[in-house]
Design a protein around this motif. Structure first.
Motif, PDB file in Angstrom:
ATOM      1  N   HIS A 276       0.869  -1.182   0.000  1.00  0.00           N
ATOM      2  CA  HIS A 276       0.000   0.000   0.000  1.00  0.00           C
ATOM      3  C   HIS A 276       0.898   1.222   0.000  1.00  0.00           C
ATOM      4  O   HIS A 276       1.716   1.407   0.907  1.00  0.00           O
ATOM      5  CB  HIS A 276      -0.884  -0.012   1.235  1.00  0.00           C
ATOM      6  CG  HIS A 276      -1.879   1.100   1.305  1.00  0.00           C
ATOM      7  ND1 HIS A 276      -2.621   1.509   0.215  1.00  0.00           N
ATOM      8  CD2 HIS A 276      -2.270   1.912   2.338  1.00  0.00           C
ATOM      9  CE1 HIS A 276      -3.415   2.491   0.576  1.00  0.00           C
ATOM     10  NE2 HIS A 276      -3.221   2.756   1.841  1.00  0.00           N
ATOM     11  N   ARG A 277       0.757   2.060  -1.036  1.00  0.00           N
ATOM     12  CA  ARG A 277       1.598   3.247  -1.189  1.00  0.00           C
ATOM     13  C   ARG A 277       0.706   4.490  -1.192  1.00  0.00           C
ATOM     14  O   ARG A 277      -0.275   4.557  -1.930  1.00  0.00           O
ATOM     15  CB  ARG A 277       2.391   3.157  -2.485  1.00  0.00           C
ATOM     16  CG  ARG A 277       3.351   4.324  -2.740  1.00  0.00           C
ATOM     17  CD  ARG A 277       4.097   4.127  -4.049  1.00  0.00           C
ATOM     18  NE  ARG A 277       4.912   2.932  -4.025  1.00  0.00           N
ATOM     19  CZ  ARG A 277       6.187   2.893  -3.668  1.00  0.00           C
ATOM     20  NH1 ARG A 277       6.802   4.021  -3.287  1.00  0.00           N
ATOM     21  NH2 ARG A 277       6.851   1.757  -3.689  1.00  0.00           N
ATOM     22  N   VAL A 278       1.049   5.456  -0.350  1.00  0.00           N
ATOM     23  CA  VAL A 278       0.273   6.704  -0.244  1.00  0.00           C
ATOM     24  C   VAL A 278       1.205   7.867  -0.548  1.00  0.00           C
ATOM     25  O   VAL A 278       2.269   8.003   0.066  1.00  0.00           O
ATOM     26  CB  VAL A 278      -0.313   6.873   1.163  1.00  0.00           C
ATOM     27  CG1 VAL A 278      -1.225   8.095   1.210  1.00  0.00           C
ATOM     28  CG2 VAL A 278      -1.065   5.611   1.600  1.00  0.00           C
ATOM     29  N   VAL A 279       0.797   8.723  -1.487  1.00  0.00           N
ATOM     30  CA  VAL A 279       1.590   9.889  -1.857  1.00  0.00           C
ATOM     31  C   VAL A 279       0.710  11.126  -1.757  1.00  0.00           C
ATOM     32  O   VAL A 279      -0.392  11.153  -2.324  1.00  0.00           O
ATOM     33  CB  VAL A 279       2.158   9.771  -3.289  1.00  0.00           C
ATOM     34  CG1 VAL A 279       2.958  11.007  -3.643  1.00  0.00           C
ATOM     35  CG2 VAL A 279       3.025   8.517  -3.411  1.00  0.00           C
ATOM     36  N   VAL A 280       1.175  12.132  -1.026  1.00  0.00           N
ATOM     37  CA  VAL A 280       0.428  13.364  -0.850  1.00  0.00           C
ATOM     38  C   VAL A 280       0.823  14.352  -1.919  1.00  0.00           C
ATOM     39  O   VAL A 280       2.012  14.574  -2.180  1.00  0.00           O
ATOM     40  CB  VAL A 280       0.716  13.985   0.545  1.00  0.00           C
ATOM     41  CG1 VAL A 280      -0.093  15.265   0.727  1.00  0.00           C
ATOM     42  CG2 VAL A 280       0.399  12.973   1.642  1.00  0.00           C
ATOM     43  N   SER A 281      -0.183  14.959  -2.572  1.00  0.00           N
ATOM     44  CA  SER A 281       0.080  16.009  -3.553  1.00  0.00           C
ATOM     45  C   SER A 281      -0.579  17.289  -3.081  1.00  0.00           C
ATOM     46  O   SER A 281      -1.432  17.281  -2.183  1.00  0.00           O
ATOM     47  CB  SER A 281      -0.439  15.608  -4.929  1.00  0.00           C
ATOM     48  OG  SER A 281      -1.839  15.397  -4.895  1.00  0.00           O
ATOM     49  N   ALA A 282      -0.220  18.401  -3.707  1.00  0.00           N
ATOM     50  CA  ALA A 282      -0.770  19.715  -3.276  1.00  0.00           C
ATOM     51  C   ALA A 282      -2.259  19.756  -3.547  1.00  0.00           C
ATOM     52  O   ALA A 282      -2.742  19.191  -4.509  1.00  0.00           O
ATOM     53  CB  ALA A 282      -0.059  20.821  -4.013  1.00  0.00           C
TER      54      ALA A 282
END
Length: 282
Positions: A276-282
């Motif tokens: 499970h990969r979580v990436v925060v973007s603006a």
């Protein structure tokens, strides 16, 4: 140091800190990720450098203020590890024993600018009553990696016995939000999903990315190995019935969890891995 031992409530824990300021806290009880903080963006850091108030790392996970933190019951919030049973879908303990067992730290360190830790659990680590209820030899490992604006969780299940066993697994992630009614989720169904009341829904066959709009920013969720996703919020009525959650806290989180509901049969010597990969973007 990228990993240090600490206490979280009354529980032994491991704190990770990446060179860029990303942080995570994992209790050995349940291998439970109870905090994940992302560092300020480069733009915010630059503003701090010219005399404005320095920005703080941002917490991304919800944890109930009423959660028990002494090992007497499962933690409410963060990322509980669900194994070998999901909810009541089986004859064993609800959501399985992994989240209420004490794991071991197998490895920790720094790699490619990120901090990581690997925790393990085997049949020999289980309390006698739990081991008697689950006689199949197994090994679990959970790798937690944080760096910049991303979190990666990798769960591996190995059958170390001589007979096959069925299992289900999930990473029951509680995301912190400002207002649950502002949340929008794309990628679990044909149309955008909004949460206007109690919701507990399984979405099978997740093939692409999930885009989670918290109302303040967007998170990209990617999963492999896990074939399904579950979205949950208890709503006002069910939250009021929970003794480890304040009545109004349901407004502050949404659970979006990668899941293998199967169940899947694991042959002797076999292994399964979910990421499970979580990436925060603006």
């Amino acid at each position: 140091m990228s990993a240090t031992t600490t206490q979280f409530g009354q529980l032994p824990a491991l704190q990770l800190r990446a060179p860029d300021g990303a942080e995570a806290t994992i209790t050995l009880y349940g291998a439970h990720l109870v905090s994940w903080k992302t560092p300020p963006s480069p733009q915010a850091s630059a503003a701090g450098a010219v005399g404005l108030q320095a920005p703080a790392a941002q917490e991304r996970l919800f944890l109930s203020t009423l959660s028990t933190l002494d090992g007497s019951r499962a933690i409410r919030g963060g990322v509980p590890v669900i194994f070998p049973q999901f909810a009541e879908r089986g004859s064993g303990m609800r959501h399985g024993f992994a989240r209420v067992s004490t794991w071991r730290v197998l490895e920790s360190g720094e790699q490619d600018g990120a901090a990581f830790a690997v925790l393990g659990l085997s049949q020999a680590d289980l309390a006698p009553a739990l081991a008697a209820a689950w006689p199949a030899p197994f090994e679990l490992s959970l790798r937690v990696t944080v760096g910049a604006q991303s979190l990666v969780l990798q769960l591996e299940v190995r059958n170390t016995g001589t007979e096959a066993f069925p299992f289900s697994a999930a990473l029951h992630t509680y995301y912190l939000v400002e207002d649950v009614e502002a949340v929008r989720i794309d990628g679990v169904q044909a149309e955008t999903l909004a949460i206007t009341d109690k919701l507990d829904q399984v979405f099978e066959g997740i093939a692409g990315n999930i885009v989670f709009d918290t109302g303040a920013d967007k998170l990209g969720l990617q999963q492999s190995g896990f074939t399904d996703a579950v979205v949950w919020n208890p709503g006002a009525a069910d939250a009021a019935a929970l003794n480890d959650m304040d009545d109004e806290e349901y407004r502050r989180f949404v659970c979006i969890e990668p899941a293998l509901l199967g169940p899947q049969v694991l042959e002797p010597g076999g292994s399964w891995r979910g990421e499970h990969r979580v990436v925060v973007s603006a």
